[in-house]
Design an enzyme around this catalytic site. Structure first.
Site, short mmCIF file in Angstrom:
data_model
loop_
_atom_site.label_atom_id
_atom_site.label_comp_id
_atom_site.label_asym_id
_atom_site.label_seq_id
_atom_site.Cartn_x
_atom_site.Cartn_y
_atom_site.Cartn_z
N ASN A 9 1.02 -1.07 -0.05
CA ASN A 9 -0.14 -0.06 -0.08
C ASN A 9 0.83 1.14 0.12
O ASN A 9 1.54 1.47 0.88
CB ASN A 9 -1.05 0.02 1.35
N TRP A 10 0.96 1.87 -1.11
CA TRP A 10 1.87 3.12 -1.23
C TRP A 10 1.28 4.43 -0.55
O TRP A 10 2.04 5.35 -0.53
CB TRP A 10 2.23 3.30 -2.78
N LYS A 11 0.21 4.30 -0.12
CA LYS A 11 -0.71 5.41 0.27
C LYS A 11 -0.52 6.52 -0.66
O LYS A 11 -0.52 6.39 -1.77
CB LYS A 11 -0.27 5.71 1.86
N HIS A 91 -9.37 1.21 5.14
CA HIS A 91 -8.08 1.33 5.88
C HIS A 91 -8.42 2.36 6.81
O HIS A 91 -9.12 3.26 6.89
CB HIS A 91 -7.02 1.78 4.70
N GLU A 161 -5.14 -4.84 10.76
CA GLU A 161 -4.33 -3.97 10.98
C GLU A 161 -4.45 -3.00 12.16
O GLU A 161 -5.09 -2.13 12.07
CB GLU A 161 -4.16 -3.05 9.71
N SER A 207 3.63 -2.33 10.23
CA SER A 207 4.81 -2.17 10.75
C SER A 207 5.58 -3.44 10.42
O SER A 207 6.58 -3.94 10.86
CB SER A 207 5.09 -1.81 12.11
N GLY A 228 2.78 -1.29 4.22
CA GLY A 228 2.94 0.33 3.99
C GLY A 228 4.29 0.56 3.45
O GLY A 228 4.86 0.53 2.56
N GLY A 229 5.09 1.34 4.56
CA GLY A 229 6.39 1.77 4.44
C GLY A 229 7.31 0.91 3.53
O GLY A 229 7.92 1.26 2.57
P1 PGA Z 1 3.05 0.47 7.70
O1 PGA Z 1 1.49 0.39 6.94
O2 PGA Z 1 3.45 -1.09 7.11
O3 PGA Z 1 3.71 1.44 6.89
O4 PGA Z 1 3.06 0.16 9.06
C1 PGA Z 1 0.57 -0.44 6.91
C2 PGA Z 1 -0.68 -0.13 6.15
O5 PGA Z 1 -1.11 1.06 6.83
O6 PGA Z 1 -1.36 -0.85 5.46
#
Ligand code: PGA
Length: 248
Positions: A9-11, A91, A161, A207, A228-229
């Protein structure tokens, strides 16, 4: 057998130049043994689809309607038309920033499924809720209200999540992850029967990094991750994909 899924998920990150990260993934995973899904911002979906090879591309949200006067919104059919195969819905950042309710999420999921998109529906408790020992109640409520009656193992994926684990570097214990995933599995089996209930894939998100992925993937009823990140750089995401592949 549920096929494992690594979803990124690149947001609100990524310009066209960043599709070089997708190019690197596409050339590394020409025939992966796990499913790989990348959800870039909407502006990049069409171009990503044109060069994603064996990697599926998804959106990060969609409207519940097909078309109309909704400035700034994107319909499920538009994502499908751009080449997407999936969409993330509910989300916690959407639930918080846009006050999306579980009922909104269910309406979006129906629209997405009708357009032929698989939904990745996100559920998660806040730190306050976890500390008050309300996690399973919160997750159960979100699950039953967000998931439509038409769910199948093909059109639905659930991502657990915990809000306090997203982007923080904090991760629940493996026991806590297992407890919630087993609970979600049981709820799905109760509602949809063993066939469908056992076929829906359950992802953990919050995370997930190259150094904790293998441990998380060993937990019962964890069928992959929503990342995400660590999905922004192909090197990190590849390490997580490889850990998932090794766990399969
Ligand atoms: P994160 O985000 O891996 O940066 O914690 C996960 C997400 O929000 O899908």
């Amino acid at each position: 057998m549920r096929r494992k899924l690594a979803a990124g998920n690149w947001k609100m990150n990524g310009l066209r130049a960043d599709l070089a990260e997708l190019d690197a993934l596409a050339s590394r995973y020409e025939a992966p043994e796990v499913d790989i899904l990348l959800c870039p911002p909407a502006t990049l979906v069409a171009e990503a689809c044109a060069r994603s090879g064996a990697i599926s591309i998804g959106g990060q949200d969609c409207h519940s309607g097909q078309s109309g006067a909704h400035t700034g919104d994107i319909s499920a059919m538009m994502l499908k038309d751009a080449g997407a195969g999936a969409v993330i819905l509910g989300h916690s950042e959407r639930r918080e920033d846009h006050e999306e309710s579980s009922e909104d999420v269910r309406a979006k999921a129906l629209a997405a499924n009708a357009a032929g998109l698989m939904c990745v529906i996100c559920l998660g408790e806040s730190l306050e809720q976890r500390e008050a020992a309300n996690t399973l109640e919160i997750i159960g409520g979100q699950l039953s209200a967000s998931v439509p009656d038409t769910a199948t193992g093909e059109n639905l994926v659930i991502a657990y999540e915990p809000i306090w684990a997203i982007g923080t570097g904090l991760v629940p214990s493996l026991d806590q992850i297992g407890e919630v995933h087993d609970f979600i599995r049981t709820q799905l089996e109760r509602r949809f029967g063993a066939g469908v209930g056992r076929s829906v894939r359950l992802l953990y998100g919050g995370s997930v990094k190259p150094d904790n992925a293998a441990d998380i993937f060993a937990v019962s009823n964890v069928d992959g991750a929503l990342v995400g990140g660590a999905s922004l750089k192909s090197g990190d995401f590849s390490a997580i994909i490889d850990a998932l592949n090794d766990s399969a």
